[in-house]
Design a protein around this motif. Sequence first.
Motif, PDB file in Angstrom:
ATOM      1  N   ASN A 269      -9.016   1.243 -28.461  1.00 40.17           N
ATOM      2  CA  ASN A 269     -10.382   1.757 -28.567  1.00 40.17           C
ATOM      3  C   ASN A 269     -11.077   1.746 -27.218  1.00 40.17           C
ATOM      4  O   ASN A 269     -11.825   2.661 -26.890  1.00 40.17           O
TER       5      ASN A 269
ATOM      6  N   GLU B 243      -8.340  -0.332 -34.752  1.00 36.80           N
ATOM      7  CA  GLU B 243      -7.068  -0.225 -34.033  1.00 36.80           C
ATOM      8  C   GLU B 243      -5.910  -0.646 -34.933  1.00 36.80           C
ATOM      9  O   GLU B 243      -6.023  -1.618 -35.678  1.00 36.80           O
TER      10      GLU B 243
ATOM     11  N   TRP C 197     -14.526   6.431 -31.354  1.00 30.36           N
ATOM     12  CA  TRP C 197     -13.767   5.341 -30.739  1.00 30.36           C
ATOM     13  C   TRP C 197     -14.434   3.984 -30.967  1.00 30.36           C
ATOM     14  O   TRP C 197     -13.754   2.966 -31.037  1.00 30.36           O
ATOM     15  N   ARG C 198     -15.735   3.973 -31.097  1.00 28.63           N
ATOM     16  CA  ARG C 198     -16.438   2.713 -31.358  1.00 28.63           C
ATOM     17  C   ARG C 198     -16.238   2.240 -32.794  1.00 28.63           C
ATOM     18  O   ARG C 198     -16.306   1.050 -33.059  1.00 28.63           O
TER      19      ARG C 198
ATOM     20  N   ASN D  85     -17.734  11.922 -29.944  1.00 33.73           N
ATOM     21  CA  ASN D  85     -16.376  11.423 -29.730  1.00 33.73           C
ATOM     22  C   ASN D  85     -16.401   9.931 -29.414  1.00 33.73           C
ATOM     23  O   ASN D  85     -15.535   9.176 -29.858  1.00 33.73           O
TER      24      ASN D  85
ATOM     25  N   GLU E  30      -7.852  13.393 -32.003  1.00 30.18           N
ATOM     26  CA  GLU E  30      -8.676  12.529 -31.155  1.00 30.18           C
ATOM     27  C   GLU E  30      -7.825  11.711 -30.186  1.00 30.18           C
ATOM     28  O   GLU E  30      -8.184  11.535 -29.028  1.00 30.18           O
TER      29      GLU E  30
ATOM     30  N   ASN F   3      -5.515  10.689 -37.063  1.00 31.85           N
ATOM     31  CA  ASN F   3      -6.363  10.913 -35.882  1.00 31.85           C
ATOM     32  C   ASN F   3      -5.618  11.514 -34.693  1.00 31.85           C
ATOM     33  O   ASN F   3      -6.034  11.319 -33.555  1.00 31.85           O
TER      34      ASN F   3
ATOM     35  N   GLY G  26     -10.236   4.800 -25.210  1.00 36.81           N
ATOM     36  CA  GLY G  26     -10.985   5.954 -25.705  1.00 36.81           C
ATOM     37  C   GLY G  26     -12.438   5.905 -25.291  1.00 36.81           C
ATOM     38  O   GLY G  26     -13.014   6.909 -24.864  1.00 36.81           O
ATOM     39  N   ILE G  27     -13.036   4.721 -25.405  1.00 35.33           N
ATOM     40  CA  ILE G  27     -14.440   4.550 -25.010  1.00 35.33           C
ATOM     41  C   ILE G  27     -14.614   4.835 -23.521  1.00 35.33           C
ATOM     42  O   ILE G  27     -15.518   5.575 -23.117  1.00 35.33           O
TER      43      ILE G  27
ATOM     44  N   ARG H 215     -13.491   3.203 -34.789  1.00 36.05           N
ATOM     45  CA  ARG H 215     -12.073   3.226 -35.166  1.00 36.05           C
ATOM     46  C   ARG H 215     -11.520   1.807 -35.257  1.00 36.05           C
ATOM     47  O   ARG H 215     -11.823   0.940 -34.458  1.00 36.05           O
TER      48      ARG H 215
ATOM     49  N   VAL I 121      -7.397  11.906 -25.541  1.00 32.34           N
ATOM     50  CA  VAL I 121      -7.537  10.802 -24.588  1.00 32.34           C
ATOM     51  C   VAL I 121      -6.258  10.600 -23.782  1.00 32.34           C
ATOM     52  O   VAL I 121      -6.301  10.311 -22.602  1.00 32.34           O
TER      53      VAL I 121
END
Length: 149
Positions: free
Chosen positions: A127, A95, A90-91, A86, A112, A109, A130-131, A93, A116
């Motif tokens: 992002n 934005e 996010w890394r 996951n 996902e 998405n 999410g990270i 994706r 979050v």
Amino acid sequence: MGDIKRGEAAVFEAKCPQCAALMANMGLDFESPKKEDVKKWEHIKTLYSVGIGFYSCGCSGPGYIPNSKEKLIEYFEELKHSYLKNLDFWRSRIEPADKQEKEKDYQRNWYELGRVSSKSKKETITNQEGINYWLERVKEIETKIGLIK
């Protein structure tokens, strides 16, 4: 019911009938092992220390509960691996920059994004948010693995 106050959590302390120490709430689906089975009791103690209990709505039981220390570590390692996947999402994706891209991103998405934040349909999830979310989950799992070992 006079013992329940509106807006306050109900706290019920159960004491052991033999030693009078406070007992842990392991859930309604918990079946205690025999008193002499020290190995199983140690495993129950480990499960409790990492937040695993025997809770369910009564429909299908509490779900998977590892029955040994090794299986418990394996379970958390698999969970950690899925959290790292996951994190990779996010890394990588891109934005969305405008409203149209945001809508496309949501259509592609939504699952996902919803994991979050529950406000993902209305607000843009960065992002970094999410990270941070998945890094926190990984840290929690690593802490639990550390408690077990």
